[in-house]
Motif scaffolding. Sequence first.
Motif, mmCIF file in Angstrom:
data_model
loop_
_atom_site.group_PDB
_atom_site.id
_atom_site.type_symbol
_atom_site.label_atom_id
_atom_site.label_comp_id
_atom_site.label_asym_id
_atom_site.label_seq_id
_atom_site.Cartn_x
_atom_site.Cartn_y
_atom_site.Cartn_z
ATOM 1 N N ALA A 3 0.851 -1.187 0.000
ATOM 2 C CA ALA A 3 0.000 0.000 0.000
ATOM 3 C C ALA A 3 0.884 1.232 0.000
ATOM 4 O O ALA A 3 1.912 1.256 0.645
ATOM 5 N N PRO A 4 0.478 2.251 -0.731
ATOM 6 C CA PRO A 4 1.261 3.466 -0.706
ATOM 7 C C PRO A 4 1.303 4.043 0.704
ATOM 8 O O PRO A 4 0.322 3.966 1.428
ATOM 9 N N ARG A 5 2.461 4.635 1.059
ATOM 10 C CA ARG A 5 2.535 5.243 2.385
ATOM 11 C C ARG A 5 1.494 6.334 2.524
ATOM 12 O O ARG A 5 1.027 6.633 3.607
ATOM 13 N N LEU A 8 -1.609 5.301 4.382
ATOM 14 C CA LEU A 8 -1.478 5.282 5.837
ATOM 15 C C LEU A 8 -1.539 6.710 6.387
ATOM 16 O O LEU A 8 -2.181 6.968 7.403
ATOM 17 N N GLY A 9 -0.879 7.628 5.672
ATOM 18 C CA GLY A 9 -0.911 9.033 6.095
ATOM 19 C C GLY A 9 -2.335 9.566 6.113
ATOM 20 O O GLY A 9 -2.748 10.230 7.064
ATOM 21 N N PHE A 11 -5.068 7.815 6.330
ATOM 22 C CA PHE A 11 -5.772 7.108 7.413
ATOM 23 C C PHE A 11 -5.489 7.792 8.750
ATOM 24 O O PHE A 11 -6.410 8.061 9.528
ATOM 25 N N LEU A 12 -4.211 8.091 9.005
ATOM 26 C CA LEU A 12 -3.841 8.691 10.292
ATOM 27 C C LEU A 12 -4.390 10.110 10.428
ATOM 28 O O LEU A 12 -4.778 10.530 11.514
ATOM 29 N N VAL A 181 -6.663 -3.339 5.142
ATOM 30 C CA VAL A 181 -5.889 -3.245 6.388
ATOM 31 C C VAL A 181 -4.545 -3.941 6.209
ATOM 32 O O VAL A 181 -3.491 -3.400 6.568
ATOM 33 N N ALA A 183 -3.018 -4.615 3.431
ATOM 34 C CA ALA A 183 -2.208 -3.865 2.466
ATOM 35 C C ALA A 183 -1.577 -2.648 3.136
ATOM 36 O O ALA A 183 -0.429 -2.299 2.865
ATOM 37 N N LEU A 184 -2.326 -2.040 4.047
ATOM 38 C CA LEU A 184 -1.814 -0.888 4.787
ATOM 39 C C LEU A 184 -0.590 -1.283 5.618
ATOM 40 O O LEU A 184 0.325 -0.492 5.811
ATOM 41 N N ALA A 185 -0.610 -2.535 6.097
ATOM 42 C CA ALA A 185 0.517 -3.023 6.892
ATOM 43 C C ALA A 185 1.645 -3.550 6.004
ATOM 44 O O ALA A 185 2.679 -3.974 6.510
ATOM 45 N N GLY A 186 1.410 -3.553 4.688
ATOM 46 C CA GLY A 186 2.476 -3.988 3.783
ATOM 47 C C GLY A 186 2.326 -5.401 3.279
ATOM 48 O O GLY A 186 3.276 -5.985 2.759
ATOM 49 N N PHE B 98 3.647 -11.028 12.711
ATOM 50 C CA PHE B 98 3.926 -10.419 11.409
ATOM 51 C C PHE B 98 5.177 -11.057 10.786
ATOM 52 O O PHE B 98 6.152 -11.328 11.482
ATOM 53 N N TRP B 158 0.986 -0.324 15.619
ATOM 54 C CA TRP B 158 1.304 -1.535 14.868
ATOM 55 C C TRP B 158 1.367 -1.243 13.357
ATOM 56 O O TRP B 158 2.282 -1.717 12.665
ATOM 57 N N LEU B 159 0.413 -0.465 12.864
ATOM 58 C CA LEU B 159 0.415 -0.128 11.433
ATOM 59 C C LEU B 159 1.694 0.623 11.056
ATOM 60 O O LEU B 159 2.314 0.347 10.028
ATOM 61 N N ALA B 162 4.557 -1.811 11.135
ATOM 62 C CA ALA B 162 4.487 -2.788 10.044
ATOM 63 C C ALA B 162 4.870 -2.145 8.712
ATOM 64 O O ALA B 162 5.631 -2.727 7.933
ATOM 65 N N GLN B 163 4.358 -0.939 8.464
ATOM 66 C CA GLN B 163 4.626 -0.368 7.143
ATOM 67 C C GLN B 163 5.988 0.303 7.064
ATOM 68 O O GLN B 163 6.663 0.213 6.054
ATOM 69 N N VAL B 168 8.317 -6.688 4.747
ATOM 70 C CA VAL B 168 7.682 -8.007 4.743
ATOM 71 C C VAL B 168 8.684 -9.004 4.219
ATOM 72 O O VAL B 168 9.136 -8.904 3.095
#
Lengths: 208, 172
Positions: A3-5, A8-9, A11-12, A181, A183-186, B98, B158-159, B162-163, B168
């Motif tokens: 997922a593109p950073r 996440l930005g 989302f935050l 979710v 994808a957001l975590a990679g 993870f 956690w997000l 993880a990112q 990964v």
Amino acid sequence: MSAPRGELGRFLRRLPLSVLAAAAIWVVVRPVYEPALCRSAEIAARMVEFPKVAKIQRDDGHALIGRTDLRADSAWLKLSLTQIHFNAVPFLALLFAFPGARPKGTFRRVLVAVGVLLLSHVLALVANVKVFYAADLGSWSQSHYSDTARALYGALRYFFDIPVTFTLPLLLWVGVFRERVLALAGMAVGDAAPRPSGRKERRPAAPA
Amino acid sequence: MAQWQAFLATPAGRFVVKYLVALLVGFVLIALKPVNDHFVNPYTTLVAHEARVALNLFGEGATVQDQVLSSPRFSVKIFNGCNGLEAILIFACGVLAFPASWRSQVVGIVGGLVAIQLVNVVRVVSLFYVGVFKPQWFAATHIFIWQSLIIVFAVVLWLLWAQRYAGVSAPR
């Protein structure tokens, strides 16, 4: 990264407002929800007991739990309803914080997740009813329930009070937005995984 | 059902299963009496002492007896459920499940523990002052606001880990 950073930005950045929106919704819904929760839990508790005597009343943000077959001056258990249903706030906040269009089927997943969350609230209250019967009514509890039953109901109450209350919002959120979710975590999930960030996928060169 | 089976065969699916198992094991462990007596209660006392140190920076003259944090103005008992351990489990189980290198996991867990501890001290100190100045708001702030925030904080942490820090390592 899957997922593109940027996602996440986004989302935050949406999260603080989402928390406020979730809290506002819950404050509005709460006066209607709490009596319904008490009534549902009373029905559920009576379904698993004989004689059907469980009584759950709402009293200013608390549930008063008792039995209709005991004397009026017998013990009643008073517990915070907020402690049972507050986890709707983090669940809704996480739900609202995801930017962009919702993939097909999201609405159905949200409905199922909300249903599971509300069911967990009812079951948490029923678990408290059972612990009240088994442990909090003095000699009546001692004569009607074994130590094993008390331990089992105690474990059930712990299960709903701590693990379910604290982890269900997160687990349901992952259930609703599984692909996004993760994808957001990679992590990529099958076909739903976004392409690597910032790069267009190259097509293989056509044979000459 | 077939869709779920296909999902569970992916690294992401395996992560979800491992995470659920880790959460289950974690929450069962902290419920056991020996673990509660020898780890959870001392840990909760430690949280109380951290909050005492923070409060005394503001001249509160706070003291700690077991898990009770007291000052001449207000007293608060820190229970299981208010000690941040749930947030730590939500975060740490996510890190352990993870597919990342052990080095990233160690860094994540240590960094996460410190971050959650800091937020938890802010929570206890803020609740203390809510108790001092607006005691009628204490229950709502304690349950409704802070417990919600602590769950969201663990997820965000956690997000981010993880990112940005884990990468990964598992095949896609």
